[in-house]
Write a protein that holds these residues in place. Sequence first.
Motif, PDB file in Angstrom:
ATOM      1  N   TRP A 178      15.053  60.676  48.817  1.00 16.97           N
ATOM      2  CA  TRP A 178      14.220  59.529  49.207  1.00 16.97           C
ATOM      3  C   TRP A 178      14.576  58.302  48.388  1.00 16.97           C
ATOM      4  CZ3 TRP A 178      11.585  57.774  44.975  1.00 16.97           C
ATOM      5  CH2 TRP A 178      11.217  58.699  43.981  1.00 16.97           C
ATOM      6  N   LEU A 179      14.292  57.153  48.960  1.00 18.01           N
ATOM      7  CA  LEU A 179      14.263  55.891  48.248  1.00 18.01           C
ATOM      8  C   LEU A 179      12.806  55.455  48.195  1.00 18.01           C
ATOM      9  CD1 LEU A 179      17.230  54.122  50.069  1.00 18.01           C
ATOM     10  CD2 LEU A 179      17.324  55.310  47.869  1.00 18.01           C
ATOM     11  N   GLY A 180      12.405  54.819  47.120  1.00 18.35           N
ATOM     12  CA  GLY A 180      11.002  54.455  47.000  1.00 18.35           C
ATOM     13  C   GLY A 180      10.795  53.200  46.185  1.00 18.35           C
ATOM     14  N   THR A 181       9.551  52.740  46.183  1.00 19.18           N
ATOM     15  CA  THR A 181       9.197  51.563  45.400  1.00 19.18           C
ATOM     16  C   THR A 181       7.700  51.562  45.153  1.00 19.18           C
ATOM     17  OG1 THR A 181       9.397  49.135  45.296  1.00 19.18           O
ATOM     18  CG2 THR A 181       8.825  50.086  47.431  1.00 19.18           C
ATOM     19  N   GLY A 182       7.273  50.853  44.139  1.00 22.53           N
ATOM     20  CA  GLY A 182       5.869  50.651  43.824  1.00 22.53           C
ATOM     21  C   GLY A 182       5.689  49.257  43.266  1.00 22.53           C
ATOM     22  N   ASN A 239      12.448  46.980  55.971  1.00 21.21           N
ATOM     23  CA  ASN A 239      13.619  47.662  55.430  1.00 21.21           C
ATOM     24  C   ASN A 239      13.472  49.182  55.445  1.00 21.21           C
ATOM     25  OD1 ASN A 239      15.720  45.636  54.287  1.00 21.21           O
ATOM     26  ND2 ASN A 239      13.740  44.753  53.746  1.00 21.21           N
ATOM     27  N   GLY A 240      12.512  49.677  56.237  1.00 19.58           N
ATOM     28  CA  GLY A 240      12.427  51.105  56.475  1.00 19.58           C
ATOM     29  C   GLY A 240      11.569  51.886  55.519  1.00 19.58           C
ATOM     30  N   TYR A 241      10.754  51.234  54.715  1.00 20.62           N
ATOM     31  CA  TYR A 241       9.881  51.917  53.762  1.00 20.62           C
ATOM     32  C   TYR A 241       8.468  52.024  54.356  1.00 20.62           C
ATOM     33  CZ  TYR A 241      13.474  51.330  50.169  1.00 20.62           C
ATOM     34  OH  TYR A 241      14.650  51.387  49.453  1.00 20.62           O
ATOM     35  N   SER A 242       7.799  53.136  54.127  1.00 22.03           N
ATOM     36  CA  SER A 242       6.458  53.332  54.667  1.00 22.03           C
ATOM     37  C   SER A 242       5.453  53.569  53.544  1.00 22.03           C
ATOM     38  CB  SER A 242       6.434  54.511  55.648  1.00 22.03           C
ATOM     39  OG  SER A 242       6.748  55.719  54.985  1.00 22.03           O
ATOM     40  N   THR A 243       4.224  53.138  53.773  1.00 22.26           N
ATOM     41  CA  THR A 243       3.169  53.242  52.771  1.00 22.26           C
ATOM     42  C   THR A 243       2.643  54.670  52.701  1.00 22.26           C
ATOM     43  OG1 THR A 243       2.500  50.975  53.293  1.00 22.26           O
ATOM     44  CG2 THR A 243       0.948  52.301  52.022  1.00 22.26           C
ATOM     45  N   VAL A 244       2.541  55.194  51.475  1.00 24.39           N
ATOM     46  CA  VAL A 244       1.945  56.520  51.272  1.00 24.39           C
ATOM     47  C   VAL A 244       0.771  56.482  50.301  1.00 24.39           C
ATOM     48  CG1 VAL A 244       4.073  57.771  51.821  1.00 24.39           C
ATOM     49  CG2 VAL A 244       3.608  57.122  49.441  1.00 24.39           C
ATOM     50  N   HIS A 245       0.556  55.329  49.655  1.00 28.13           N
ATOM     51  CA  HIS A 245      -0.551  55.265  48.695  1.00 28.13           C
ATOM     52  C   HIS A 245      -0.885  53.826  48.372  1.00 28.13           C
ATOM     53  CE1 HIS A 245      -3.249  56.416  45.504  1.00 28.13           C
ATOM     54  NE2 HIS A 245      -2.535  55.801  44.579  1.00 28.13           N
ATOM     55  N   LEU A 246      -2.179  53.550  48.195  1.00 28.83           N
ATOM     56  CA  LEU A 246      -2.667  52.314  47.590  1.00 28.83           C
ATOM     57  C   LEU A 246      -3.488  52.698  46.366  1.00 28.83           C
ATOM     58  CD1 LEU A 246      -3.913  50.023  50.522  1.00 28.83           C
ATOM     59  CD2 LEU A 246      -1.961  49.617  49.029  1.00 28.83           C
ATOM     60  N   SER A 247      -3.207  52.075  45.226  1.00 32.21           N
ATOM     61  CA  SER A 247      -3.963  52.388  44.019  1.00 32.21           C
ATOM     62  C   SER A 247      -5.410  51.954  44.192  1.00 32.21           C
ATOM     63  CB  SER A 247      -3.356  51.682  42.808  1.00 32.21           C
ATOM     64  OG  SER A 247      -3.533  50.277  42.912  1.00 32.21           O
ATOM     65  N   THR A 248      -6.301  52.580  43.467  1.00 31.86           N
ATOM     66  CA  THR A 248      -7.728  52.272  43.588  1.00 31.86           C
ATOM     67  C   THR A 248      -8.222  51.327  42.499  1.00 31.86           C
ATOM     68  OG1 THR A 248      -8.243  54.295  42.370  1.00 31.86           O
ATOM     69  CG2 THR A 248      -8.253  54.426  44.778  1.00 31.86           C
ATOM     70  N   THR A 249      -7.339  50.884  41.629  1.00 29.80           N
ATOM     71  CA  THR A 249      -7.684  49.876  40.627  1.00 29.80           C
ATOM     72  C   THR A 249      -6.619  48.788  40.654  1.00 29.80           C
ATOM     73  OG1 THR A 249      -6.513  51.098  38.885  1.00 29.80           O
ATOM     74  CG2 THR A 249      -8.881  51.499  39.108  1.00 29.80           C
ATOM     75  N   ARG A 250      -7.013  47.599  40.281  1.00 25.09           N
ATOM     76  CA  ARG A 250      -6.066  46.488  40.247  1.00 25.09           C
ATOM     77  C   ARG A 250      -5.166  46.604  39.022  1.00 25.09           C
ATOM     78  NH1 ARG A 250      -7.028  42.313  43.808  1.00 25.09           N
ATOM     79  NH2 ARG A 250      -9.077  42.301  44.822  1.00 25.09           N
ATOM     80  N   ASN A 251      -3.911  46.253  39.214  1.00 25.61           N
ATOM     81  CA  ASN A 251      -2.973  46.203  38.108  1.00 25.61           C
ATOM     82  C   ASN A 251      -3.347  45.049  37.184  1.00 25.61           C
ATOM     83  OD1 ASN A 251      -0.377  45.121  36.793  1.00 25.61           O
ATOM     84  ND2 ASN A 251       0.286  47.120  37.555  1.00 25.61           N
ATOM     85  N   ASP A 252      -3.459  45.329  35.862  1.00 26.97           N
ATOM     86  CA  ASP A 252      -3.874  44.288  34.920  1.00 26.97           C
ATOM     87  C   ASP A 252      -2.900  43.117  34.903  1.00 26.97           C
ATOM     88  OD1 ASP A 252      -6.163  45.580  34.153  1.00 26.97           O
ATOM     89  OD2 ASP A 252      -5.248  46.570  32.416  1.00 26.97           O
ATOM     90  N   ALA A 253      -1.614  43.413  35.091  1.00 26.30           N
ATOM     91  CA  ALA A 253      -0.614  42.351  35.014  1.00 26.30           C
ATOM     92  C   ALA A 253      -0.535  41.543  36.307  1.00 26.30           C
ATOM     93  CB  ALA A 253       0.754  42.948  34.692  1.00 26.30           C
ATOM     94  N   ALA A 269       0.989  49.294  45.822  1.00 20.91           N
ATOM     95  CA  ALA A 269       1.398  50.126  46.946  1.00 20.91           C
ATOM     96  C   ALA A 269       2.576  50.989  46.525  1.00 20.91           C
ATOM     97  CB  ALA A 269       1.798  49.261  48.134  1.00 20.91           C
ATOM     98  N   VAL A 270       2.586  52.229  46.987  1.00 26.17           N
ATOM     99  CA  VAL A 270       3.731  53.122  46.827  1.00 26.17           C
ATOM    100  C   VAL A 270       4.300  53.370  48.215  1.00 26.17           C
ATOM    101  CG1 VAL A 270       4.526  55.409  46.107  1.00 26.17           C
ATOM    102  CG2 VAL A 270       2.795  54.206  44.757  1.00 26.17           C
ATOM    103  N   MET A 271       5.619  53.171  48.365  1.00 29.83           N
ATOM    104  CA  MET A 271       6.263  53.318  49.662  1.00 29.83           C
ATOM    105  C   MET A 271       7.503  54.190  49.535  1.00 29.83           C
ATOM    106  SD  MET A 271       5.869  49.402  51.142  1.00 29.83           S
ATOM    107  CE  MET A 271       5.977  49.849  52.874  1.00 29.83           C
TER     108      MET A 271
END
Length: 764
Positions: free
Chosen positions: A565-569, A583-597, A603-605
Amino acid sequence: MTVGRVANALRAEARATNERRLLVLAGEGAATRAAAADALDAVAIESRAVTYLGESEETPWERVPPARAGDLLGTTHGALVVDCHEACRPNALGRAVGAVDGGGLLVLCVPPLDSWADRRDGFDETLAVPPFDVSDVAGNFRCRLVELLRAHPGIAVVDVDDGSGEPTVERDGLTDPAPRVAPDPPAVPDDPAFPAAVYQRCRTDDQVTAVEALEALGEPGDAVVVEADRGRGKSSAAGLAAGALALNGRDVLVTAPQYRGAAEVFARAREVLVGADALAGDPDESDPTLLETAHGRVRFEKPTAAAELPDDPDAVVVDEAAALPVRLLERFLDAPAAAFATTVHGYEGAGRGFSVRFRDRLDDGDFDVTDVSMTDPIRYAAGDPVEVWAFRALLLDASPAVDSLVEGAGGGADATDPRGDSPSLAYRGPEAADLLADEHLLREVFGLLVAAHYRTEPSDLARLLDAPNVTVRALTYRGHVVSVALLAREGDLPADLRAHMYEGGRVRGNMIPDVLTSQLRDEDAGVPEGVRVLRIATHHAVRSCGLGSRLLSEIRGEFADDVDWLGTGYGATPELLAFWRANGYSTVHLSTTRNDASGEYSAVMLAPTSDAGRALADRHSRWFLDRVAAMLSDPLDDVDPDVVRAALCSVDATPELGLTEWEWRLLAGMTGGAGIFDTSPRPLRRLTVAYLVDAGPPGEEPLTPRQERLLVRKALQGHSWDAVAEELDFHSTGQCMRTLGEATRPLLSRFGGPKVAAELERFE
């Protein structure tokens, strides 16, 4: 020559020029620390005036552990000892360099230089992500560091234990500069709005100019951007202005990525208020994040809280603005007046997101914008050799190629050299050795990462050069980097590590397997091997020309047969979700807290490249759809509806509606007015998810974006009718309810079948 004599000569030259000098003491740990004590005794710097950054607790100086090197931000020291024996941490080194005052010494205690690159230390252990171990980590960053220590002026190198019993001076570090003439004190401007005493606290003409520009914050409608390298006094200027505004009865809200980054703002604001005898209460007992006068105040909030503009401030000061994401910065455009102070070059973040993307939106907004650039150092003289060395060693001033050299690449994937017919875009995978051998290539690669991403820092340079799981891929145009991606191998983990992760343990460097295993309870998620895109950046002069997509296509072509697999977050925005989906990536997760930065939900794809990768992506896509409605009505009830629309549109799975005949009748009843929705929200929630995932057959009329946002806010996130009506500009709650009913009908036509069609006819 003794270490003391070397240190004395360095210190004398540093004080005569108001520059800093760097003393490198090479050898074993205890010997270098003893030599550092001898050196500082010889220059008559008392132990209580020295700070030690290192792991050893046997030290006569105040100790700052490397993990807390950020505490040095905003502080100045006559001498600072950095112990690199247990770990050479690039971020800590960058923070230390900036904390030494003019006339001071920075002392590095390091292993023998000839063997330092071959040793492995605590920082190397952080680069050894499973399944690799520390023996797989290279020493390229330290090899380059040693070369530059031996080459740059103003750096003395002493081998304290070469076996002879006496230290060996490899370099004395002296530059024999011409005498400097002390500059005239800055003058108070004519007819200032701020008290003259405020300007008398300025130390350079640049600082006077910045404070004078910041007078504009006294009235609504103005924005000021102050840009400077570190050590130029931008935070001090902001603090002087904030104090003066509070004296004038204004409420000033200050924010920064962390309070310590804004500590100098509050220190200088306090000086102004104490000097005017205007600080309410006991100055020695006041809250460091709150300064109050009889009618005004200066207060601090973290960025995500400050973006809400709590208590309606008169002006906002955003310090280290480039370290914040564009989407968060945009929210400060609703302030009555705002100042954005930011570092041009530095590990805090010099993101092009601020200097290009956010500046475009700031300039297009309602503010009258004033720009101020500060170039004169305050802590030390211009041309300080230690600053020059640090900028090169840590690539703090790395930048992308000049615009004119790459603009031709905007012709697209088949861009040709104007001097000939051969394509001039090339896909490259430079190894660390290639980057070390070509400083020009290294600076363009790293400069593009720094310019495009707010989180790139010196430790990423070491990761790029040394981490066994990290590689870089780039597109070049006529030899210049126009698009770059930083990639990391993840997964392929043994059973014991997968079990450790499943049971709550952390495994470094495997973000996607970690999330899917520990949070989503999939112990087999670490079996397939993948490549995660850590960073991707395209030169701003040729952005939106398809080069990022071209680079991802080349990466897929190279790795598809090698990984599963190829992935990104990343911090999810509608634009980024659309880019990755295209570009062919699909969503598999959304975090339940906001990133501090980033201030965003992450999103994880995934983009599978094998049967094993497809199985992983398929099951997590299904699980995501099963749980997303519940997430959106609880922890994600505040996520941007456009992010929800884009995230669901990017899922490769078909939702299971699972509706009963009675629930279909409820949905049909909603089309005449949405009052029925409140009696049973579940059917419309499931139908909304199915609609947003399924774009429908070609030619079918979709809902409008406003209708889709209405479905997200009401059906999925459960906001009140009044709140939804106000947010989406409906004239009344009744109109909002009727529109929801109207939006339900085409969904029923698409998914309901003949029985539902017959039920709908009863409402015609």
